[in-house]
Enzyme design. Structure first.
Site, PDB file in Angstrom:
ATOM      1  N   GLU A  72      47.924  37.640  33.456  1.00 27.31           N
ATOM      2  CA  GLU A  72      47.623  37.351  31.845  1.00 27.31           C
ATOM      3  C   GLU A  72      46.916  37.116  31.573  1.00 27.31           C
ATOM      4  OE1 GLU A  72      48.484  40.398  29.390  1.00 27.31           O
ATOM      5  OE2 GLU A  72      48.298  41.620  32.101  1.00 27.31           O
ATOM      6  N   GLY A  73      45.742  36.012  32.730  1.00 25.72           N
ATOM      7  CA  GLY A  73      45.366  34.245  32.221  1.00 25.72           C
ATOM      8  C   GLY A  73      46.032  33.533  32.457  1.00 25.72           C
ATOM      9  N   ARG A 113      50.173  39.077  25.898  1.00 21.91           N
ATOM     10  CA  ARG A 113      50.665  37.700  26.068  1.00 21.91           C
ATOM     11  C   ARG A 113      52.089  37.364  25.828  1.00 21.91           C
ATOM     12  NH1 ARG A 113      44.241  35.629  26.056  1.00 21.91           N
ATOM     13  NH2 ARG A 113      43.890  35.868  28.324  1.00 21.91           N
ATOM     14  N   THR A 173      41.151  42.680  36.631  1.00 22.02           N
ATOM     15  CA  THR A 173      40.900  41.304  37.802  1.00 22.02           C
ATOM     16  C   THR A 173      40.077  41.646  38.760  1.00 22.02           C
ATOM     17  OG1 THR A 173      42.712  40.396  37.131  1.00 22.02           O
ATOM     18  CG2 THR A 173      42.435  39.827  38.856  1.00 22.02           C
ATOM     19  N   GLU A 174      38.997  41.384  39.025  1.00 19.22           N
ATOM     20  CA  GLU A 174      38.568  41.367  40.849  1.00 19.22           C
ATOM     21  C   GLU A 174      38.752  40.296  41.170  1.00 19.22           C
ATOM     22  OE1 GLU A 174      35.377  44.420  38.568  1.00 19.22           O
ATOM     23  OE2 GLU A 174      33.951  42.614  39.619  1.00 19.22           O
ATOM     24  N   PRO A 175      38.288  40.334  42.583  1.00 20.47           N
ATOM     25  CA  PRO A 175      37.911  39.223  44.063  1.00 20.47           C
ATOM     26  C   PRO A 175      37.624  38.143  43.438  1.00 20.47           C
ATOM     27  CG  PRO A 175      37.845  40.704  45.085  1.00 20.47           C
ATOM     28  CD  PRO A 175      37.973  41.683  43.322  1.00 20.47           C
ATOM     29  N   THR A 210      49.024  46.013  38.413  1.00 17.60           N
ATOM     30  CA  THR A 210      50.407  46.776  38.751  1.00 17.60           C
ATOM     31  C   THR A 210      50.550  48.109  38.421  1.00 17.60           C
ATOM     32  OG1 THR A 210      51.012  44.467  37.829  1.00 17.60           O
ATOM     33  CG2 THR A 210      52.592  46.779  37.665  1.00 17.60           C
ATOM     34  N   SER A 254      40.554  35.079  35.897  1.00 17.26           N
ATOM     35  CA  SER A 254      40.363  34.497  34.820  1.00 17.26           C
ATOM     36  C   SER A 254      39.119  34.644  33.903  1.00 17.26           C
ATOM     37  CB  SER A 254      40.551  32.999  35.076  1.00 17.26           C
ATOM     38  OG  SER A 254      41.826  32.456  35.351  1.00 17.26           O
TER      39      SER A 254
END
Length: 400
Positions: free
Chosen positions: A378-379, A261, A135-137, A167, A141
């Protein structure tokens, strides 16, 4: 024929995980919430007990555990255990030592040397962690939109970029990091690297304050001219040179989601179950049996129990398919989307039934805050619906 009976091995895992959740996790959960960290002496104790957060041991590949594909129970063992541990407390569970979400990509896509080098460290006497950084700014998604760059240089790659909401990212011994050799290439440009703690140019400048899961460390990571050697490219250069593996980096991320997931869905089920059981006891103890509020509460709780059971079965199906080596992307998305939404609704009902006492420093209030992120990470649900639709309607060429 599908059986809903747990095997003896699965029952033993469930009982062990529940015992640990009840006797080790629950007693420290509220204090860890207030301190916004899990006590270090507790982490050292459970590490010596051999208790690790290790989804790769549960969901580390299709047909890898237990011999033949039919004998493989790894993914089912994972979701069964994680439901019980999250019933104890999700934030404490996510803080357990171990490779965490970084384990599955190394287990499924790493070379034999990488598996040995990065996964063997968790046998050490002191607690150690792994992490997973996608994940990035501006890319959460849409995993194909990442902007962290990897420039090829002599002997390796130079990484530059930022990752957020990672995490255990600050304390991890290594982090699986996704970067692109060319942002204009989208999925084709993606690569996965294992970046080790202490690498020059790699830092964790910020621990994020959160609404829920406060006891679990969530970090921002920075890569500033960070040199990563070739041997830390996940899968090695050969993986990306093969014509059939042009999107290998992106596929590593997607395969990880297919494994994790269902784990996330199981944790959401565990939180919902904790709130349900707590509120059921409260209603039985405090509400007059013949009163209208008791009947209303009984109806709400019956609906909650039904939804929890439905989410569990969706989760078990996704794990079962993975254990048999079957494609499970759609089922993984379905269980994650349903369980996250279900758990939030159940916790909201339980919060209402708890009355004013449930609004501050109360287990149900905490579970309500904790569970919201299970509808996001996780989406998001919207992304899960896209995954489901693409697999369901692709043969009919319907664009989604």
């Amino acid at each position: 024929m599908i059986s809903f009976e747990l095997s003896e091995r699965q029952k033993q895992m469930q009982e062990l995980a529940h015992w640990f959740a009840e006797h080790e996790i629950r007693p420290i959960a509220m204090e860890a919430e207030r301190l916004k960290q899990v006590p270090g002496d507790w982490l050292e104790k459970v590490n010596k007990m051999g208790i690790h957060l290790n989804p790769s041991s549960f969901a580390g590949g299709r047909g890898k555990s237990g011999g033949t594909k039919k004998e493989n129970e790894a993914n089912r063992m994972g979701v069964i255990a994680m439901e019980e541990l999250a019933w104890g407390d999700a934030a404490v569970t996510l803080s357990l030592p171990g490779p965490g979400l970084g384990g599955p990509p190394i287990q499924t896509s790493g070379t034999d040397e990488q598996k040995e080098r990065f996964l063997s460290i968790f046998t050490a006497d002191e607690p150690r962690w792994g992490a997973y950084a996608l994940t990035e700014p501006e890319a959460g998604s849409d995993a194909s939109a990442i902007r962290t760059t990897a420039r090829k240089t002599e002997g390796g790659y130079i990484l530059n970029g930022q990752k957020i909401f990672i995490t255990n990212g600050a304390r991890a011994s290594w982090v699986v990091v996704f970067a692109t050799v060319d942002p204009g290439l989208g999925r084709l440009g993606q690569r996965a690297f294992v970046v080790e703690k202490g690498t020059k140019g790699f830092s964790a400048p910020k621990i994020v304050e959160k609404m829920g899961l406060r006891a679990n460390e969530t970090a921002e990571l920075l890569f500033e001219d960070c040199f990563v050697p070739e041997e830390n490219l996940l899968g090695g250069e050969a993986l990306y040179e093969r014509k059939a593996a042009k999107t290998a980096g992106f596929q590593v991320a997607m395969k990880t989601f297919d494994s994790t997931r269902p784990i996330v869905a199981a944790m959401a089920v565990g939180i919902a179950r904790a709130a349900f059981e707590y509120t059921l006891d409260l209603v039985k103890r405090e509400f007059p049996k013949q009163g209208k509020f008791y009947r209303l509460a009984a109806e709400l709780l019956a609906e909650a129990e039904q939804d929890i059971a439905a989410a569990r079965l969706l989760t078990w199906e996704a794990a079962w398919k993975a254990d048999l080596g079957m494609e499970n992307a759609k089922e993984a998305a379905m269980c994650k989307a349903f369980a996250g939404k279900m758990a939030l609704a159940v916790c909201a009902k339980c919060l209402e039934l708890s009355g004013p006492a449930g609004l501050q420093d109360h287990p149900v209030e905490k579970w309500y805050r904790d569970v919201k992120v299970f509808d996001i990470f996780e989406g998001t649900n919207e992304i899960q619906h896209l995954v489901i639709a693409r697999r369901q309607y692709a043969p009919y060429r319907i664009r989604v």
